[in-house]
Design a protein around this motif. Structure first.
Motif, PDB file in Angstrom:
ATOM      1  N   SER A  52       0.808  -1.220   0.000  1.00 11.66           N
ATOM      2  CA  SER A  52       0.000   0.000   0.000  1.00 11.66           C
ATOM      3  C   SER A  52       0.840   1.267   0.000  1.00 11.66           C
ATOM      4  CB  SER A  52      -0.919   0.018   1.214  1.00 11.66           C
ATOM      5  OG  SER A  52      -0.169   0.163   2.406  1.00 11.66           O
ATOM      6  N   GLY A  53       2.089   1.163   0.444  1.00  7.32           N
ATOM      7  CA  GLY A  53       2.897   2.360   0.596  1.00  7.32           C
ATOM      8  C   GLY A  53       2.593   3.090   1.895  1.00  7.32           C
ATOM      9  N   GLN A  54       1.909   2.403   2.800  1.00  8.48           N
ATOM     10  CA  GLN A  54       1.601   2.970   4.118  1.00  8.48           C
ATOM     11  C   GLN A  54       2.923   3.300   4.814  1.00  8.48           C
ATOM     12  OE1 GLN A  54      -1.517   3.416   4.844  1.00  8.48           O
ATOM     13  NE2 GLN A  54      -1.636   3.758   7.027  1.00  8.48           N
ATOM     14  N   PRO A  55       3.005   4.410   5.527  1.00  8.26           N
ATOM     15  CA  PRO A  55       4.248   4.718   6.240  1.00  8.26           C
ATOM     16  C   PRO A  55       4.630   3.581   7.184  1.00  8.26           C
ATOM     17  CG  PRO A  55       2.711   6.567   6.362  1.00  8.26           C
ATOM     18  CD  PRO A  55       1.970   5.428   5.750  1.00  8.26           C
ATOM     19  N   GLU A  56       5.907   3.313   7.300  1.00  3.20           N
ATOM     20  CA  GLU A  56       6.385   2.230   8.170  1.00  3.20           C
ATOM     21  C   GLU A  56       6.028   2.475   9.629  1.00  3.20           C
ATOM     22  OE1 GLU A  56       7.829  -0.816   7.621  1.00  3.20           O
ATOM     23  OE2 GLU A  56       7.377  -0.403   5.509  1.00  3.20           O
ATOM     24  N   VAL A  57       6.119   3.724  10.051  1.00  2.00           N
ATOM     25  CA  VAL A  57       5.787   4.070  11.438  1.00  2.00           C
ATOM     26  C   VAL A  57       4.274   4.258  11.520  1.00  2.00           C
ATOM     27  CG1 VAL A  57       6.095   5.769  13.281  1.00  2.00           C
ATOM     28  CG2 VAL A  57       8.013   5.169  11.789  1.00  2.00           C
ATOM     29  N   PRO A  58       3.602   3.524  12.388  1.00  5.06           N
ATOM     30  CA  PRO A  58       2.142   3.671  12.503  1.00  5.06           C
ATOM     31  C   PRO A  58       1.748   5.095  12.879  1.00  5.06           C
ATOM     32  CG  PRO A  58       2.885   1.708  13.688  1.00  5.06           C
ATOM     33  CD  PRO A  58       4.118   2.474  13.281  1.00  5.06           C
ATOM     34  N   LEU A  59       0.599   5.505  12.375  1.00 10.91           N
ATOM     35  CA  LEU A  59       0.064   6.811  12.740  1.00 10.91           C
ATOM     36  C   LEU A  59      -0.345   6.776  14.210  1.00 10.91           C
ATOM     37  CD1 LEU A  59      -2.276   7.490   9.673  1.00 10.91           C
ATOM     38  CD2 LEU A  59       0.041   8.347  10.045  1.00 10.91           C
ATOM     39  N   ASP A  60      -0.272   7.913  14.852  1.00 12.40           N
ATOM     40  CA  ASP A  60      -0.686   8.016  16.241  1.00 12.40           C
ATOM     41  C   ASP A  60      -2.173   7.683  16.344  1.00 12.40           C
ATOM     42  OD1 ASP A  60      -0.187   9.053  19.065  1.00 12.40           O
ATOM     43  OD2 ASP A  60      -1.841  10.355  18.394  1.00 12.40           O
ATOM     44  N   ARG A  61      -2.531   6.823  17.284  1.00 12.11           N
ATOM     45  CA  ARG A  61      -3.917   6.380  17.448  1.00 12.11           C
ATOM     46  C   ARG A  61      -4.853   7.566  17.693  1.00 12.11           C
ATOM     47  NH1 ARG A  61      -6.661   1.558  19.533  1.00 12.11           N
ATOM     48  NH2 ARG A  61      -8.564   2.217  20.563  1.00 12.11           N
TER      49      ARG A  61
END
Length: 172
Positions: free
Chosen positions: A77-86
């Motif tokens: 997907s190309g989602q950033p490796e670092v999860p977004l803040d919940r």
């Protein structure tokens, strides 16, 4: 003396009973995907909706320890490796959480909300288009419901878009 077929069967049963076979298959799929993935080709830009949806899915996958599936999702997907803040995701979705709900993925709370809303409204929750990219929408039609009138005036939650969706614990 056991045959090769019997040994294979016994090995497969042992690995399945220990829960290892599924993990091995998932890991092999993920590794094959990563080996074949062409990183030189740039991923298309993520829309806001896809970024949020992918993050909800990633949080669910990691909570359930589907790490290899999550890694493939990120790579594809190309989602950033670092999860977004919940809290950022919750704010973007206009969600307010009960403190006890914060230990579960947001998707569980959302599912619980819609299951309860559906029960309160006779089993149906009306969903409308979010304006997601048209190329990804396939034959989406509302189900016929003789009780529903003015359906396009109602959001999926039955509330206006300015009211937050309140999530409580209790699902799962």
């Amino acid at each position: 003396m056991a045959t090769i077929s019997e040994l294979k069967s016994a090995l497969k049963e042992t690995l399945e009973s220990r829960g290892v076979l599924g993990q091995l298959k998932a890991r092999i799929r993920a590794e094959v995907f990563h080996a074949l993935d062409d990183t030189s080709e740039p991923r298309p830009a993520l829309s806001r909706e896809n970024l949020l949806l992918n993050e909800l899915i990633r949080e669910y996958l990691l909570f359930n320890k589907y790490r290899y599936t999550a890694s493939v999702l990120n790579a594809e997907s190309g989602q950033p490796e670092v999860p977004l803040d919940r809290q950022f995701v919750a704010n973007e979705l206009n969600v307010v959480e009960d403190p006890s709900a914060s230990t579960m993925p947001l998707l569980y709370g959302m599912l619980s909300h819609f299951l309860i809303s559906g029960e309160e409204k006779g089993g149906k929750v009306f969903l409308q288009s979010t304006g997601a990219p048209a190329a990804r929408v396939h034959n989406v039609r509302p189900t016929s419901d003789t009780k529903r009138t003015g359906a396009h005036e109602t959001l999926a939650t039955g509330k206006s878009s300015t009211e937050p969706l309140v999530l409580h614990s209790g699902y799962r």
